[in-house]
Design a protein around this motif. Structure first.
Motif, PDB file in Angstrom:
ATOM      1  N   GLU A  19     -14.010 -11.126 -18.608  1.00 30.94           N
ATOM      2  CA  GLU A  19     -14.312  -9.804 -18.047  1.00 30.94           C
ATOM      3  C   GLU A  19     -13.696  -9.655 -16.668  1.00 30.94           C
ATOM      4  O   GLU A  19     -13.666 -10.602 -15.876  1.00 30.94           O
ATOM      5  N   ILE A  20     -13.208  -8.456 -16.382  1.00 27.96           N
ATOM      6  CA  ILE A  20     -12.731  -8.118 -15.042  1.00 27.96           C
ATOM      7  C   ILE A  20     -13.272  -6.747 -14.667  1.00 27.96           C
ATOM      8  O   ILE A  20     -13.266  -5.812 -15.469  1.00 27.96           O
ATOM      9  N   ASP A  21     -13.783  -6.632 -13.463  1.00 27.91           N
ATOM     10  CA  ASP A  21     -14.214  -5.348 -12.909  1.00 27.91           C
ATOM     11  C   ASP A  21     -13.327  -5.078 -11.706  1.00 27.91           C
ATOM     12  O   ASP A  21     -13.413  -5.795 -10.699  1.00 27.91           O
ATOM     13  N   THR A  22     -12.471  -4.082 -11.821  1.00 27.44           N
ATOM     14  CA  THR A  22     -11.475  -3.852 -10.779  1.00 27.44           C
ATOM     15  C   THR A  22     -11.583  -2.433 -10.239  1.00 27.44           C
ATOM     16  O   THR A  22     -11.779  -1.469 -10.998  1.00 27.44           O
ATOM     17  N   LYS A  23     -11.449  -2.326  -8.910  1.00 21.79           N
ATOM     18  CA  LYS A  23     -11.617  -1.027  -8.257  1.00 21.79           C
ATOM     19  C   LYS A  23     -10.777  -0.972  -6.978  1.00 21.79           C
ATOM     20  O   LYS A  23     -11.286  -1.207  -5.877  1.00 21.79           O
ATOM     21  N   PRO A  24      -9.491  -0.666  -7.102  1.00 21.73           N
ATOM     22  CA  PRO A  24      -8.696  -0.405  -5.895  1.00 21.73           C
ATOM     23  C   PRO A  24      -9.021   0.981  -5.360  1.00 21.73           C
ATOM     24  O   PRO A  24      -9.178   1.937  -6.128  1.00 21.73           O
ATOM     25  N   GLU A  25      -9.128   1.111  -4.030  1.00 22.74           N
ATOM     26  CA  GLU A  25      -9.550   2.374  -3.433  1.00 22.74           C
ATOM     27  C   GLU A  25      -8.699   2.740  -2.221  1.00 22.74           C
ATOM     28  O   GLU A  25      -8.206   1.865  -1.503  1.00 22.74           O
ATOM     29  N   LEU A  26      -8.563   4.033  -2.001  1.00 16.75           N
ATOM     30  CA  LEU A  26      -7.917   4.562  -0.806  1.00 16.75           C
ATOM     31  C   LEU A  26      -8.826   5.598  -0.158  1.00 16.75           C
ATOM     32  O   LEU A  26      -9.436   6.418  -0.845  1.00 16.75           O
ATOM     33  N   GLN A  27      -8.918   5.542   1.169  1.00 16.13           N
ATOM     34  CA  GLN A  27      -9.626   6.575   1.928  1.00 16.13           C
ATOM     35  C   GLN A  27      -8.668   7.044   3.017  1.00 16.13           C
ATOM     36  O   GLN A  27      -8.341   6.278   3.927  1.00 16.13           O
ATOM     37  N   ILE A  28      -8.212   8.278   2.927  1.00 19.64           N
ATOM     38  CA  ILE A  28      -7.128   8.755   3.780  1.00 19.64           C
ATOM     39  C   ILE A  28      -7.615   9.917   4.636  1.00 19.64           C
ATOM     40  O   ILE A  28      -8.047  10.947   4.114  1.00 19.64           O
ATOM     41  N   ASP A  29      -7.543   9.736   5.957  1.00 20.59           N
ATOM     42  CA  ASP A  29      -7.947  10.780   6.892  1.00 20.59           C
ATOM     43  C   ASP A  29      -6.787  11.175   7.799  1.00 20.59           C
ATOM     44  O   ASP A  29      -6.994  11.568   8.956  1.00 20.59           O
ATOM     45  N   ALA A  30      -5.559  11.045   7.285  1.00 17.87           N
ATOM     46  CA  ALA A  30      -4.360  11.500   7.985  1.00 17.87           C
ATOM     47  C   ALA A  30      -3.452  12.145   6.950  1.00 17.87           C
ATOM     48  O   ALA A  30      -3.575  11.876   5.753  1.00 17.87           O
ATOM     49  N   ASP A  31      -2.522  12.991   7.393  1.00 15.35           N
ATOM     50  CA  ASP A  31      -1.742  13.744   6.407  1.00 15.35           C
ATOM     51  C   ASP A  31      -0.303  13.265   6.254  1.00 15.35           C
ATOM     52  O   ASP A  31       0.348  13.593   5.269  1.00 15.35           O
ATOM     53  N   ASP A  32       0.220  12.492   7.173  1.00 22.63           N
ATOM     54  CA  ASP A  32       1.595  12.003   7.086  1.00 22.63           C
ATOM     55  C   ASP A  32       1.570  10.521   6.712  1.00 22.63           C
ATOM     56  O   ASP A  32       1.728   9.649   7.566  1.00 22.63           O
ATOM     57  N   VAL A  33       1.344  10.236   5.430  1.00 17.21           N
ATOM     58  CA  VAL A  33       1.158   8.851   4.984  1.00 17.21           C
ATOM     59  C   VAL A  33       1.874   8.634   3.649  1.00 17.21           C
ATOM     60  O   VAL A  33       2.203   9.581   2.933  1.00 17.21           O
ATOM     61  N   LYS A  34       2.083   7.353   3.316  1.00 14.98           N
ATOM     62  CA  LYS A  34       2.578   6.939   2.003  1.00 14.98           C
ATOM     63  C   LYS A  34       1.570   5.924   1.466  1.00 14.98           C
ATOM     64  O   LYS A  34       1.509   4.804   1.967  1.00 14.98           O
ATOM     65  N   CYS A  35       0.804   6.320   0.462  1.00 13.34           N
ATOM     66  CA  CYS A  35      -0.255   5.452  -0.039  1.00 13.34           C
ATOM     67  C   CYS A  35      -0.248   5.460  -1.568  1.00 13.34           C
ATOM     68  O   CYS A  35      -0.008   6.504  -2.193  1.00 13.34           O
ATOM     69  N   SER A  36      -0.546   4.315  -2.155  1.00 12.76           N
ATOM     70  CA  SER A  36      -0.642   4.233  -3.610  1.00 12.76           C
ATOM     71  C   SER A  36      -1.559   3.086  -3.975  1.00 12.76           C
ATOM     72  O   SER A  36      -1.740   2.133  -3.209  1.00 12.76           O
ATOM     73  N   HIS A  37      -2.156   3.165  -5.170  1.00 10.81           N
ATOM     74  CA  HIS A  37      -2.991   2.080  -5.655  1.00 10.81           C
ATOM     75  C   HIS A  37      -3.044   2.138  -7.172  1.00 10.81           C
ATOM     76  O   HIS A  37      -2.794   3.185  -7.786  1.00 10.81           O
ATOM     77  N   GLY A  38      -3.360   0.996  -7.790  1.00 13.22           N
ATOM     78  CA  GLY A  38      -3.443   0.954  -9.242  1.00 13.22           C
ATOM     79  C   GLY A  38      -3.982  -0.374  -9.723  1.00 13.22           C
ATOM     80  O   GLY A  38      -4.084  -1.344  -8.968  1.00 13.22           O
ATOM     81  N   ALA A  39      -4.341  -0.407 -10.997  1.00 10.42           N
ATOM     82  CA  ALA A  39      -4.870  -1.622 -11.617  1.00 10.42           C
ATOM     83  C   ALA A  39      -4.477  -1.641 -13.082  1.00 10.42           C
ATOM     84  O   ALA A  39      -4.380  -0.583 -13.725  1.00 10.42           O
ATOM     85  N   THR A  40      -4.240  -2.830 -13.609  1.00 14.54           N
ATOM     86  CA  THR A  40      -3.943  -2.994 -15.028  1.00 14.54           C
ATOM     87  C   THR A  40      -4.773  -4.135 -15.578  1.00 14.54           C
ATOM     88  O   THR A  40      -5.035  -5.129 -14.889  1.00 14.54           O
ATOM     89  N   VAL A  41      -5.188  -3.989 -16.837  1.00  9.01           N
ATOM     90  CA  VAL A  41      -5.920  -5.033 -17.550  1.00  9.01           C
ATOM     91  C   VAL A  41      -5.325  -5.102 -18.961  1.00  9.01           C
ATOM     92  O   VAL A  41      -5.210  -4.069 -19.641  1.00  9.01           O
ATOM     93  N   GLY A  42      -4.923  -6.286 -19.385  1.00  6.62           N
ATOM     94  CA  GLY A  42      -4.312  -6.394 -20.701  1.00  6.62           C
ATOM     95  C   GLY A  42      -4.399  -7.805 -21.249  1.00  6.62           C
ATOM     96  O   GLY A  42      -5.059  -8.684 -20.680  1.00  6.62           O
ATOM     97  N   GLN A  43      -3.720  -8.014 -22.358  1.00  8.22           N
ATOM     98  CA  GLN A  43      -3.654  -9.302 -23.018  1.00  8.22           C
ATOM     99  C   GLN A  43      -2.201  -9.726 -23.129  1.00  8.22           C
ATOM    100  O   GLN A  43      -1.280  -8.966 -22.808  1.00  8.22           O
TER     101      GLN A  43
END
Length: 453
Positions: A362-386
């Motif tokens: 089992e995997i419990d995954t939670k990448p998060e972003l909290q952005i309080d500025a407007d000139d940014v480059k942000c990304s996040h993601g997660a993968t689960v597979g076999q």
């Protein structure tokens, strides 16, 4: 009765004796008060939702005593046959107690301070008093408060301006098997001056041959890392404790202008483990790269919690954590990047990739972003597979048995994170170690014995 009070009442040890240094006594007392005011985490809290540490509040841990002849022999054997073999600087601890006979401190340049923290508290009082605790915030971090309240020994590393260490520093913390439940509180204080550069390895190793009726052991380390302008640190943590080992650790980092912090966190063994890594990018141009690899089997439980605060403009953070989980093991990943107001032109990226090798993993995954500025480059993601069935079929068609094919594919998946390390003994040994772990787990042949064609 709360879990925190229950935990305190069960501990069969007295607070550290008065040090004769009022500032240190006050530091411990303040941390003890903070711990007493905090609740031990429960699964009702979002940040501990998937990790149950109730057994800690129900176990009577005592301070680990100084090692006897048996423990010294165990540690010496483990150091020679299991631990990383890195050149030059090494400090070895057994259940939190420094062992000079198992350590090796090579010649150091003028101004560099590398020593056990107990010694530093005597010889470098001003340096310790000015920095100890400055990177750690206790709210929400009861185990950081507990470590500070019990502060006794650990490691001090101080590099003056523009000093560069060519060889990595190896801090080995060995936890022997025991029929009694013991607890230790390693503390690392790492201070790099302007333009300084270093590599430091924290390795936590448990006995590979547990005794009969082995009791639970608890390691509660805390590392403070303070990087001045233009400083660069490669920090590697390797966790290989026994299945009876509880390990709840904090790594707290503050970075000044144009500093660079590279963390690689490798977990290959342990019972219930948690890593809290908090990075504060406090000045323009600070950069952090956080890499992680966890290989879990049996009933292992690992919780990786990351928080990166972008506090000023032009800072960059990048996270890549990869997990391979088998049997009934469970992994948890939570990565939070916060871009604060005014932190324009921030670049924050994070990804978590996982392979599940059994239906019970089992995997419990939670990448998060909290952005309080407007000139940014942000990304996040997660993968689960076999594992890819087509790839397994192809390797089988080339004459490879299934177990060896699985070992090859999982090894290739894991080693992406290790390629971010610079060439040298650390990268070579971690690559070999993870390859051996995966091959053993898959029941296949070593990768260098794979058939070609």
């Amino acid at each position: 009765m709360t879990m925190a009070k229950r935990f305190c009442e069960l501990q069969a040890h007295a607070p550290p004796a008065s040090s004769g240094r009022p500032w240190l006594n006050a530091f411990r007392q303040q941390a003890q008060q903070a711990f007493a005011a905090l609740e031990l985490p429960t699964q009702q809290q979002e940040t501990w939702k998937y990790t149950n540490i109730r057994t800690l509040s129900e176990t009577a841990f005592s301070d680990a005593p100084p090692p006897g002849a048996t423990e010294l022999a165990q540690a010496s054997s483990a150091q020679q046959t299991q631990a990383l073999n890195l050149p030059h600087h090494r400090l070895t601890f057994i259940a939190g107690h420094f062992q000079p006979q198992l350590s090796q401190l090579g010649a150091l340049n003028n101004g560099i301070k590398l020593m056990p923290l107990k010694q530093a508290l005597e010889q470098e009082q001003a340096l310790i008093e000015n920095h100890l605790g400055s990177a750690v915030k206790y709210p929400g971090q009861p185990f950081a408060a507990l470590n500070s309240a019990r502060l006794t020994d650990g490691v001090l590393l101080y590099l003056p301006a523009d000093c560069q260490l060519s060889q990595p520093i190896h801090c080995l913390f060995y936890t022997p098997s025991d029929r009694h439940s013991h607890i230790s509180y390693p503390r690392l204080l790492i201070l790099l001056g302007p333009g300084a550069q270093a590599q430091l390895v924290e390795e936590y190793l448990g006995s590979s041959v547990p005794q009969a009726n082995t009791a639970a052991q608890f390691t509660c380390p805390l590392s403070e890392i303070i990087l001045a302008r233009d400083a660069r640190l490669l920090h590697c943590k390797v966790l290989r404790e026994s299945p009876q080992g509880h390990h709840i650790a904090g790594i707290h980092v503050t970075q000044a202008e144009q500093s660079q912090f590279h963390s690689i966190n490798v977990t290959l063994g342990g019972g219930i483990c948690r890593n809290d890594l908090q990075v504060s990018l406090r000045a323009n141009g600070a950069q952090s790269r956080l890499d992680g690899l966890y290989i879990l089997a049996g009933r292992q439980h690992l919780d990786n919690h990351l928080r990166i605060d972008h506090l000023q403009s032009g800072c960059r953070s990048e996270v890549l954590y990869k997990g391979i989980i088998d049997d009934r093991a469970r992994g948890v990943f939570n990565g939070m990047a916060i871009v604060h107001p005014g932190a324009q032109q921030s670049d924050a990226r994070q990804i978590n990739k996982n392979l599940l090798l059994s239906e019970s993993a089992e995997i419990d995954t939670k990448p998060e972003l909290q952005i309080d500025a407007d000139d940014v480059k942000c990304s996040h993601g997660a993968t689960v597979g076999q594992l890819d069935n087509d790839a397994l079929f192809y390797l089988g068609s080339r004459g490879m048995d299934q177990q060896t094919a699985r070992a090859l594919l999982t090894t290739a998946f894991a080693h992406e994170t290790l390629t971010h390390l610079p060439q040298g003994p650390l990268r070579e040994q971690l690559t070999a170690l993870t390859g051996t772990t995966l091959t053993h787990q898959a029941g296949g042949e070593p990768p260098d014995a794979l058939p070609h064609g």
